[in-house]
Design a protein around this motif. Structure first.
Motif, PDB file in Angstrom:
ATOM      1  N   GLN A   1      -0.330  14.053  10.273  1.00 57.00           N
ATOM      2  CA  GLN A   1       0.470  14.295  11.478  1.00 57.00           C
ATOM      3  C   GLN A   1      -0.392  14.204  12.730  1.00 57.00           C
ATOM      4  OE1 GLN A   1       2.304  18.133  11.535  1.00 57.00           O
ATOM      5  NE2 GLN A   1       3.709  17.628  13.180  1.00 57.00           N
ATOM      6  N   ARG A   2      -1.642  14.687  12.637  1.00 60.07           N
ATOM      7  CA  ARG A   2      -2.549  14.662  13.791  1.00 60.07           C
ATOM      8  C   ARG A   2      -2.866  13.233  14.225  1.00 60.07           C
ATOM      9  NH1 ARG A   2      -7.739  17.111  12.024  1.00 60.07           N
ATOM     10  NH2 ARG A   2      -6.275  18.762  11.435  1.00 60.07           N
ATOM     11  N   TYR A   3      -2.881  12.299  13.267  1.00 60.01           N
ATOM     12  CA  TYR A   3      -3.255  10.919  13.599  1.00 60.01           C
ATOM     13  C   TYR A   3      -2.048   9.983  13.636  1.00 60.01           C
ATOM     14  CZ  TYR A   3      -8.025  12.516  12.969  1.00 60.01           C
ATOM     15  OH  TYR A   3      -9.206  13.192  13.097  1.00 60.01           O
ATOM     16  N   GLY A   4      -0.876  10.517  13.940  1.00 57.44           N
ATOM     17  CA  GLY A   4       0.275   9.695  14.285  1.00 57.44           C
ATOM     18  C   GLY A   4       1.032   9.096  13.133  1.00 57.44           C
TER      19      GLY A   4
ATOM     20  N   ALA B   1      -7.509   0.499   1.944  1.00 60.09           N
ATOM     21  CA  ALA B   1      -6.298   0.228   2.721  1.00 60.09           C
ATOM     22  C   ALA B   1      -5.851  -1.222   2.546  1.00 60.09           C
ATOM     23  CB  ALA B   1      -6.550   0.546   4.190  1.00 60.09           C
ATOM     24  N   TYR B   2      -6.823  -2.137   2.475  1.00 65.06           N
ATOM     25  CA  TYR B   2      -6.490  -3.553   2.270  1.00 65.06           C
ATOM     26  C   TYR B   2      -5.902  -3.770   0.876  1.00 65.06           C
ATOM     27  CZ  TYR B   2      -7.114  -8.575   1.599  1.00 65.06           C
ATOM     28  OH  TYR B   2      -6.906  -9.896   1.311  1.00 65.06           O
ATOM     29  N   ASP B   3      -6.526  -3.167  -0.155  1.00 60.94           N
ATOM     30  CA  ASP B   3      -6.031  -3.344  -1.526  1.00 60.94           C
ATOM     31  C   ASP B   3      -4.641  -2.753  -1.704  1.00 60.94           C
ATOM     32  OD1 ASP B   3      -8.393  -4.576  -2.132  1.00 60.94           O
ATOM     33  OD2 ASP B   3      -9.329  -2.792  -3.021  1.00 60.94           O
ATOM     34  N   ALA B   4      -4.381  -1.640  -1.027  1.00 56.25           N
ATOM     35  CA  ALA B   4      -3.063  -1.000  -1.167  1.00 56.25           C
ATOM     36  C   ALA B   4      -2.004  -1.654  -0.300  1.00 56.25           C
ATOM     37  CB  ALA B   4      -3.164   0.486  -0.823  1.00 56.25           C
ATOM     38  N   GLY B   5      -2.417  -2.525   0.631  1.00 58.61           N
ATOM     39  CA  GLY B   5      -1.451  -3.171   1.516  1.00 58.61           C
ATOM     40  C   GLY B   5      -0.887  -2.234   2.566  1.00 58.61           C
ATOM     41  N   VAL B   6      -1.770  -1.366   3.126  1.00 62.08           N
ATOM     42  CA  VAL B   6      -1.342  -0.414   4.163  1.00 62.08           C
ATOM     43  C   VAL B   6      -2.193  -0.673   5.402  1.00 62.08           C
ATOM     44  CG1 VAL B   6      -0.999   2.009   4.756  1.00 62.08           C
ATOM     45  CG2 VAL B   6      -0.741   1.261   2.390  1.00 62.08           C
ATOM     46  N   PRO B   7      -1.787  -1.602   6.280  1.00 66.30           N
ATOM     47  CA  PRO B   7      -2.584  -1.888   7.473  1.00 66.30           C
ATOM     48  C   PRO B   7      -2.269  -0.897   8.597  1.00 66.30           C
ATOM     49  CG  PRO B   7      -0.703  -3.340   7.393  1.00 66.30           C
ATOM     50  CD  PRO B   7      -0.625  -2.486   6.139  1.00 66.30           C
ATOM     51  N   GLY B   8      -3.121  -0.928   9.632  1.00 70.39           N
ATOM     52  CA  GLY B   8      -2.845  -0.167  10.848  1.00 70.39           C
ATOM     53  C   GLY B   8      -3.139   1.308  10.775  1.00 70.39           C
TER      54      GLY B   8
END
Length: 510
Positions: free
Chosen positions: A381-384, A297-304
């Motif tokens: 979808q289940r995790y928002g 997630a950090y390498d792809a730049g997708v936080p949160g």
């Protein structure tokens, strides 16, 4: 006579007179009270008699009223019964009339049916005569006439299709910018890149040749315990100072590698120690997978991202698809999606997140039925996760309709990153799927605890629960598994089915 005596006499006389007068007054008062009481008693008796007469009269009146009400109710019931009787008679007569009418209609219908059968025969004769006349006039047989009509319909359909295509192209030109984006994305879909396939074996180096004997153990008990605990096949051959671990599941293969490395370093190799070490290595692998998800997630730049999504993402570190590591493929797809979205003006963040999570369903597709794209869309979808990203995940293999330009971007990025290497990669994927199908077939039977496909799919070992399956049931289970494999799978050669039933007695000295 003295005066004092006279006074005494007067007093005595006065007292006597007073007593007489008092007695007379009391008698008069008593007589008056008696007379008053008698008068009151007579008045009460008179009132009681009058009241009694009124009660008697009221009772008689109430009885008369009840009698009248009962008679009125009886008359109403008799009238109601008479009405119901008349209604029943009327209904009976009506039913009789309807029955007669139905019988007449049935007779008429049978007569009409006979007439229709006769007319149908006449129509068939006329149709045959008409076809014969048409054949004579047109010089064509029935088959030739049918083919001629079909060709005419095909020509008309092709003309209509061409007209529709021109209409669609005209609307596409009018749409302008949207059409340009679609053309651009279609061109991008033709781009592909090569990648290296991953092997299904791992080589573990040994400090000396003596270690091979310790790994095998007395009568092979150590190697059997290690294979049963990890589900991989240990190949010990003439290769100097090396042991080969073979298995289609990379997580099991990594657990086996870590466990074997620790056992070699520790030096204590026996079945109990093997099981304990394998359990610890499994726990360590879970931590490694979670850290891999966070790093991805950090390498792809997708936080949160939700922690559960991070956990599932990390499981892809040990999952391959057509020989390609799925986690690396997901990171690469995220980068490609962000660049493509920037080029065509789409939402960069949503495209990037969709690219990273597009194969998240592969983390659980062994446990959940359905295509991994739809499974991944449901999980997101289940995790928002937003609806646009969920649609991009579910639609990247076109199981559902793409609802946004970001979904198209994710599909293109997936195709660019995961260009298939050809038959070799496809054969590897089919091989892995066959091994997984073997295990699923074995674990579908009750009483099975675990199963391992080994020897490159030529053997399936099944561990059963001894309290549920006895020795006779174990033999029957082996035959049932063989029968189901023969019915459902296609495979070269033969597959050996081994059912292992092991009973352990454990106690503790305190």
């Amino acid at each position: 006579m003295p005066e004092s005596v006279l006074v005494l006499i007067v007093a005595v006389v006065a007292a006597a007179v007073g007593a007489v007068l008092g007695y007379a007054a009391r008698r008069l008062l008593a007589a008056s009270r008696v007379k008053h009481a008698e008068s009151y008693a007579e008045r009460i008796i008179a009132e009681a008699r009058a009241k009694q007469k009124e009660i008697v009269l009221e009772g008689k009146d109430s009885v008369l009223q009840q009698q009248r009400a009962s008679e009125e109710e009886a008359r109403e019931k008799r009238a109601d019964l008479q009405r119901q009787e008349r209604l029943l008679l009327d209904r009976s007569e009506s039913l009789d009339r309807k029955l007669e009418a139905l019988e007449r209609r049935e007779a008429a219908a049978e007569e009409r049916l006979s007439e229709l059968e006769a007319e149908r025969g006449e129509i068939a004769d006329l149709r045959r005569q008409q076809l014969a006349a048409l054949e004579r006039v047109s010089g064509l047989s029935v088959v030739e006439a049918r083919e001629s009509m079909i060709q005419q319909i095909v020509d008309e359909a092709e003309a209509e299709a061409q007209h529709r295509v021109r209409e669609i192209e005209r609307r596409a030109v009018e749409e302008g910018d949207e059409k340009a984006r679609r053309v651009l994305t279609t061109i991008m879909q033709r781009i592909a890149a090569d990648h290296t396939s991953e092997a299904t074996v791992t080589v573990v180096s040994l400090p000396s040749e003596e270690m091979k004997g310790r790994i095998i153990g007395r009568e092979g008990r150590n190697i059997r315990a290690l294979e049963q605990a990890t589900g991989v096949d240990l190949i010990i051959d003439d290769t100097p100072e090396a042991v080969v671990l073979s298995g289609f599941d990379p997580v099991r293969r990594e657990v086996a590698r870590m466990a074997l490395t620790k056992l070699i370093s520790d030096g204590r190799i026996h079945p109990g120690r093997i099981e304990e070490t394998v359990a610890k290595c499994r726990a360590e692998i879970e931590v490694v997978m979670r850290q891999a998800g966070e790093q991805a997630a950090y390498d792809a730049g997708v936080p949160g991202l939700h922690p559960e999504l991070i956990k599932l993402l990390g499981r892809l570190k040990y999952r391959t698809s057509y020989g390609q590591n799925v986690l690396n493929h997901s990171i690469e797809t995220a980068h490609l999606s962000s660049m493509l979205a920037a080029e065509i003006g789409a939402n960069i963040n949503e495209a990037k997140k969709g690219g990273l999570l597009h194969d998240i369903g592969k983390a659980v597709d062994h446990d959940v039925e359905g295509p991994h794209a739809l499974i991944g869309g449901d999980i997101a979808q289940r995790y928002g996760v937003s609806a646009v990203v969920c649609n991009a995940i579910a639609a990247h293999h076109q199981e559902v309709e793409q609802g946004s330009i970001e979904a198209t971007v994710v599909q293109i990025a997936d195709a660019i990153s995961a260009s298939r290497p050809g038959a070799r990669g496809e054969s590897l994927d089919n091989y892995v799927k066959r091994l997984d199908d073997l295990q699923q077939i074995a674990e579908s039977f009750p009483g099975v605890e675990r199963s391992f496909a080994i020897q490159a799919g030529r053997e399936i070992r099944i561990l059963v629960r001894p309290e549920e399956i006895d020795d006779i049931a174990s033999s029957r289970l082996a035959r049932d598994v063989v029968k189901k494999i023969e019915e459902q799978l296609q495979y070269p050669g033969q597959i050996k089915v081994t059912v292992i039933r092991e009973t352990r007695a454990v106690d503790y000295a305190r």
